[in-house]
Enzyme design. Structure first.
Site, PDB file in Angstrom:
ATOM      1  N   HIS A 127      -5.116  -4.397  -6.393  1.00 14.82           N
ATOM      2  CA  HIS A 127      -6.164  -3.739  -5.513  1.00 14.82           C
ATOM      3  C   HIS A 127      -5.649  -3.507  -4.293  1.00 14.82           C
ATOM      4  O   HIS A 127      -4.782  -4.232  -3.732  1.00 14.82           O
ATOM      5  CB  HIS A 127      -7.270  -4.681  -5.364  1.00 14.82           C
ATOM      6  CG  HIS A 127      -7.319  -5.902  -4.649  1.00 14.82           C
ATOM      7  ND1 HIS A 127      -7.381  -6.038  -3.267  1.00 14.82           N
ATOM      8  CD2 HIS A 127      -7.077  -7.072  -5.227  1.00 14.82           C
ATOM      9  CE1 HIS A 127      -7.190  -7.316  -2.829  1.00 14.82           C
ATOM     10  NE2 HIS A 127      -6.849  -8.124  -4.218  1.00 14.82           N
ATOM     11  N   ASP A 183      -7.564  -2.766  -1.305  1.00 12.25           N
ATOM     12  CA  ASP A 183      -8.342  -3.336  -0.251  1.00 12.25           C
ATOM     13  C   ASP A 183      -8.030  -4.875   0.451  1.00 12.25           C
ATOM     14  O   ASP A 183      -7.530  -5.497  -0.590  1.00 12.25           O
ATOM     15  CB  ASP A 183      -9.957  -2.985  -0.540  1.00 12.25           C
ATOM     16  CG  ASP A 183     -10.201  -3.879  -1.545  1.00 12.25           C
ATOM     17  OD1 ASP A 183      -9.493  -4.222  -2.536  1.00 12.25           O
ATOM     18  OD2 ASP A 183     -11.340  -4.388  -1.680  1.00 12.25           O
ATOM     19  N   ASP A 185      -2.692 -10.923   0.271  1.00 10.27           N
ATOM     20  CA  ASP A 185      -3.769 -10.499  -0.746  1.00 10.27           C
ATOM     21  C   ASP A 185      -3.829  -9.026  -0.663  1.00 10.27           C
ATOM     22  O   ASP A 185      -4.909  -8.770   0.170  1.00 10.27           O
ATOM     23  CB  ASP A 185      -4.864 -11.347  -0.668  1.00 10.27           C
ATOM     24  CG  ASP A 185      -5.976 -11.329  -1.715  1.00 10.27           C
ATOM     25  OD1 ASP A 185      -5.958 -10.658  -2.606  1.00 10.27           O
ATOM     26  OD2 ASP A 185      -7.187 -11.936  -1.400  1.00 10.27           O
ATOM     27  N   GLU A 236     -12.111  -4.462  -4.392  1.00  8.90           N
ATOM     28  CA  GLU A 236     -11.995  -5.695  -5.140  1.00  8.90           C
ATOM     29  C   GLU A 236     -12.510  -6.824  -4.147  1.00  8.90           C
ATOM     30  O   GLU A 236     -13.031  -7.877  -4.892  1.00  8.90           O
ATOM     31  CB  GLU A 236     -10.423  -6.171  -5.429  1.00  8.90           C
ATOM     32  CG  GLU A 236     -10.428  -7.346  -6.501  1.00  8.90           C
ATOM     33  CD  GLU A 236     -10.241  -8.697  -5.877  1.00  8.90           C
ATOM     34  OE1 GLU A 236     -10.257  -9.397  -6.523  1.00  8.90           O
ATOM     35  OE2 GLU A 236      -9.754  -8.715  -4.608  1.00  8.90           O
ATOM     36  N   GLU A 237     -12.560  -6.979  -3.012  1.00  6.12           N
ATOM     37  CA  GLU A 237     -12.808  -8.044  -2.215  1.00  6.12           C
ATOM     38  C   GLU A 237     -14.392  -8.084  -1.724  1.00  6.12           C
ATOM     39  O   GLU A 237     -14.831  -8.871  -1.012  1.00  6.12           O
ATOM     40  CB  GLU A 237     -12.130  -8.039  -0.778  1.00  6.12           C
ATOM     41  CG  GLU A 237     -10.561  -8.026  -0.803  1.00  6.12           C
ATOM     42  CD  GLU A 237     -10.275  -9.346  -1.348  1.00  6.12           C
ATOM     43  OE1 GLU A 237     -11.016 -10.392  -1.471  1.00  6.12           O
ATOM     44  OE2 GLU A 237      -8.991  -9.679  -1.379  1.00  6.12           O
ATOM     45  N   GLU A 294      -1.925 -10.363  -8.196  1.00 11.00           N
ATOM     46  CA  GLU A 294      -2.591 -11.375  -7.385  1.00 11.00           C
ATOM     47  C   GLU A 294      -1.557 -12.195  -7.041  1.00 11.00           C
ATOM     48  O   GLU A 294      -0.791 -12.682  -7.836  1.00 11.00           O
ATOM     49  CB  GLU A 294      -3.970 -11.992  -7.940  1.00 11.00           C
ATOM     50  CG  GLU A 294      -5.099 -11.067  -8.177  1.00 11.00           C
ATOM     51  CD  GLU A 294      -5.946 -10.831  -6.853  1.00 11.00           C
ATOM     52  OE1 GLU A 294      -5.554 -11.409  -5.843  1.00 11.00           O
ATOM     53  OE2 GLU A 294      -6.961 -10.074  -6.963  1.00 11.00           O
TER      54      GLU A 294
END
Lengths: 364, 364
Positions: A75, A77, A106, A136-137, A165
């Site tokens: 991801h 974001d 992250d 994603e967050e 991740e």
């Protein structure tokens, strides 16, 4: 301003420099468009890739007719910035060099490695489907991977999937499932000066809390990995006024269950534990089996020289698992530092993951 | 408008008409000035009374050199109006006539009887101190009687006090004390995916709730009346987010204790019951002994032909009790109807209380 945000990404730069460039491209959830544009622009010269865009999610894939296909996703974001951008290098007392700043762990280091290899690997050993996605967050209904799975489920076809991740460069397989349940008690309101006229809903939570306090969570082995479960109160609320016997109380519990259990089975366990209460399951998500019994997964773990561990937190590997694609987490950075204000990734982990992934993707 | 609010009070009218007039003079807490002005104006012709004003609290007293002095008090404010003014008369199916509307019960019928008798009784059997005060229905720090006790404690001198709070024409003696305590637990925050890294503060409330659920409240006899106590959770709160082990929880309990116990003794009981917890007493008020062992109190109960009962809710009688003046509640209206949208007082109770009080205050 010497540190102005970059507007282009150079995928030929080394993966550490590329991580720094991506981190300095702020992309808090909902604000990923500029970074997504830059990714599409950077991939423009890569004629070995078919590029597909869905909102701020980008898919780039080879179509070489290989026998097997690997999906690699990350991801783009981050959680909100908290005075931790622009990124910077720092070296701690024992000489370890870090890249510090929002997104370094992250998961922009993972995304940088993926972007670099996507551009570089013209003739990989497997057909590759790269995915970089938005949101994603935040709330799951906004998740770019979820949206893509609805719009283009065909793009998820593959024999194995790797989510970048942070996992400290180890392979974390599968993930626990999660459900939240509300345990609600009812009573009868009364003035506390005449409390015998009422029925206290808060008092009725006593046995439920006692069961939670005494609960011994299981550890469940799934495909060779040990998944530790957990059952916790995450909220309790009740009360009308300082002189009123409460007529309602709500205890919210969160059950994290091994991926060998379905949501239905996990729900039954919670309902049985609180059989004498009004229980409502308010949200739930299946876990993901680690999939480490798949041949390609075993080859991958052996090739990158990593140790396979269970993943506890729910991640998007579960989306692949639900589509029948074994999936693992593998990326640089310590998950403990994700979302932290002092988020930082060891520079060596970025390079290690880059090397290991390249080696596996190019081996015969 | 035929029903325009009155601007003058005629203390020579009968007590039912006077109750209606006072009710139709809206005086929600904080808005008592117009009514206080009208009371002062209505008393202007009563040369047997010394009138003292403190804000919107009015004191009127005789100074006849009688051997004993009786204090009679009532608050002139009401809780907010909820489409229940102007007042009106209604008769129910079994023929009982009521005056309906905000304030009829709590406590303008009582105030009307007091005002009428204050003007009428030029030669009472005891010296009389009448008090009509503001801000009873809101926070204690605004209470007009509390303020007066600070400014002019000398005005509270007396051998017996009667508060005209609704008591269905019976005598309710004293009141229970009240205290609120916060029972706080601490834990350690952690992601619920790794809950074994944390310590759940909500779970730690289990024994406290179990003790509350099992608690058997005492009934304590004080000066011949039986006071029933109560210990209740009035609020419980805890929780950070749906995926976080809570590191703090707070349980608020309200203990209503018999007037034979001091706040200090009641606090010790709560602290002992929750000895293994962090307990903070957040507010407390002593109760009031019924004072029915005082000669004047016994004469009063006998004279009005009422039955003496314990009062459970805390009332301003406790302020007199704290100053060493035995005090009881005695007024028309059912306390259950106080604050209700269908607040209404039986007309006969207003007249009964007026007659009984007059008879006692004028007997040799």
């Amino acid at each position: 301003m010497p540190d102005a945000s970059p507007t282009v990404l150079d995928l030929a730069s080394d993966s550490v420099a590329l991580t720094k460039a991506i981190c300095d491209f702020p992309s808090v959830s909902g604000d990923e468009t500029a970074l997504a544009d830059a990714i599409v622009a950077a991939l423009a010269g890569a004629s070995h890739l078919e590029v597909i865009r869905d909102g701020d999610t980008i898919v780039a894939r080879t179509n070489l007719g290989r026998a097997r296909r690997v999906v690699i996703a990350g991801h783009i974001d981050t959680v909100p910035i908290n005075k931790n951008l622009p990124s910077r290098f720092e070296t701690d007392a024992d000489g370890t060099e870090y890249l510090w700043g929002r997104g370094t762990v992250d998961m922009k280091a993972g995304v940088a490695v993926q972007l670099k290899l996507a551009a570089e690997l013209v003739e990989p050993a497997y057909d590759l489907t790269w995915m970089w996605y938005d949101h994603e967050e935040v709330s799951a209904d906004l998740n770019g991977l979820r949206r893509l799975a609805e719009h283009r489920p065909d793009l998820f076809a593959g024999d194995f999937a790797i989510l970048g991740e942070p996992s400290n460069g180890q392979v974390e397989g599968g993930c626990n499932g999660t459900l939240r349940a509300e345990i609600r008690t009812k009573g009868l309101r009364a003035h506390t000066a005449r409390s015998w006229m009422g029925e206290n809903a808060v008092h009725k939570l006593a046995p439920a809390l006692a069961r939670l306090a005494a609960y011994e969570a299981e550890t469940v082995e799934v495909d060779g990995l040990a998944y530790r479960e957990g059952l916790n109160a995450v909220a309790v609320a009740g009360g009308v006024a300082g002189n009123v016997v409460p007529d309602e109380a709500v205890l919210t519990v969160n059950y994290r269950f091994a991926p060998s259990k379905s949501v239905a089975e996990a729900s039954d366990i919670v309902r049985a534990l609180f059989a004498d209460y009004d229980v409502a399951i308010v949200d739930a998500a299946d876990g993901a089996r680690p999939g480490l019994d798949a041949a390609l997964a075993q080859e991958f773990v052996a090739a990158v020289g990593a140790e396979a561990r269970p993943k506890y937190g729910w991640t998007d590997v579960a989306r692949f698992s639900a589509l029948g694609v074994p999936a693992v987490n593998y990326g640089p950075g310590d998950p403990i530092k994700a979302h932290a204000d002092d988020e930082r990734v060891p520079v060596s982990q970025i390079l290690d993951v880059e090397r290991a992934l390249r080696a596996w993707l190019t081996a015969d």
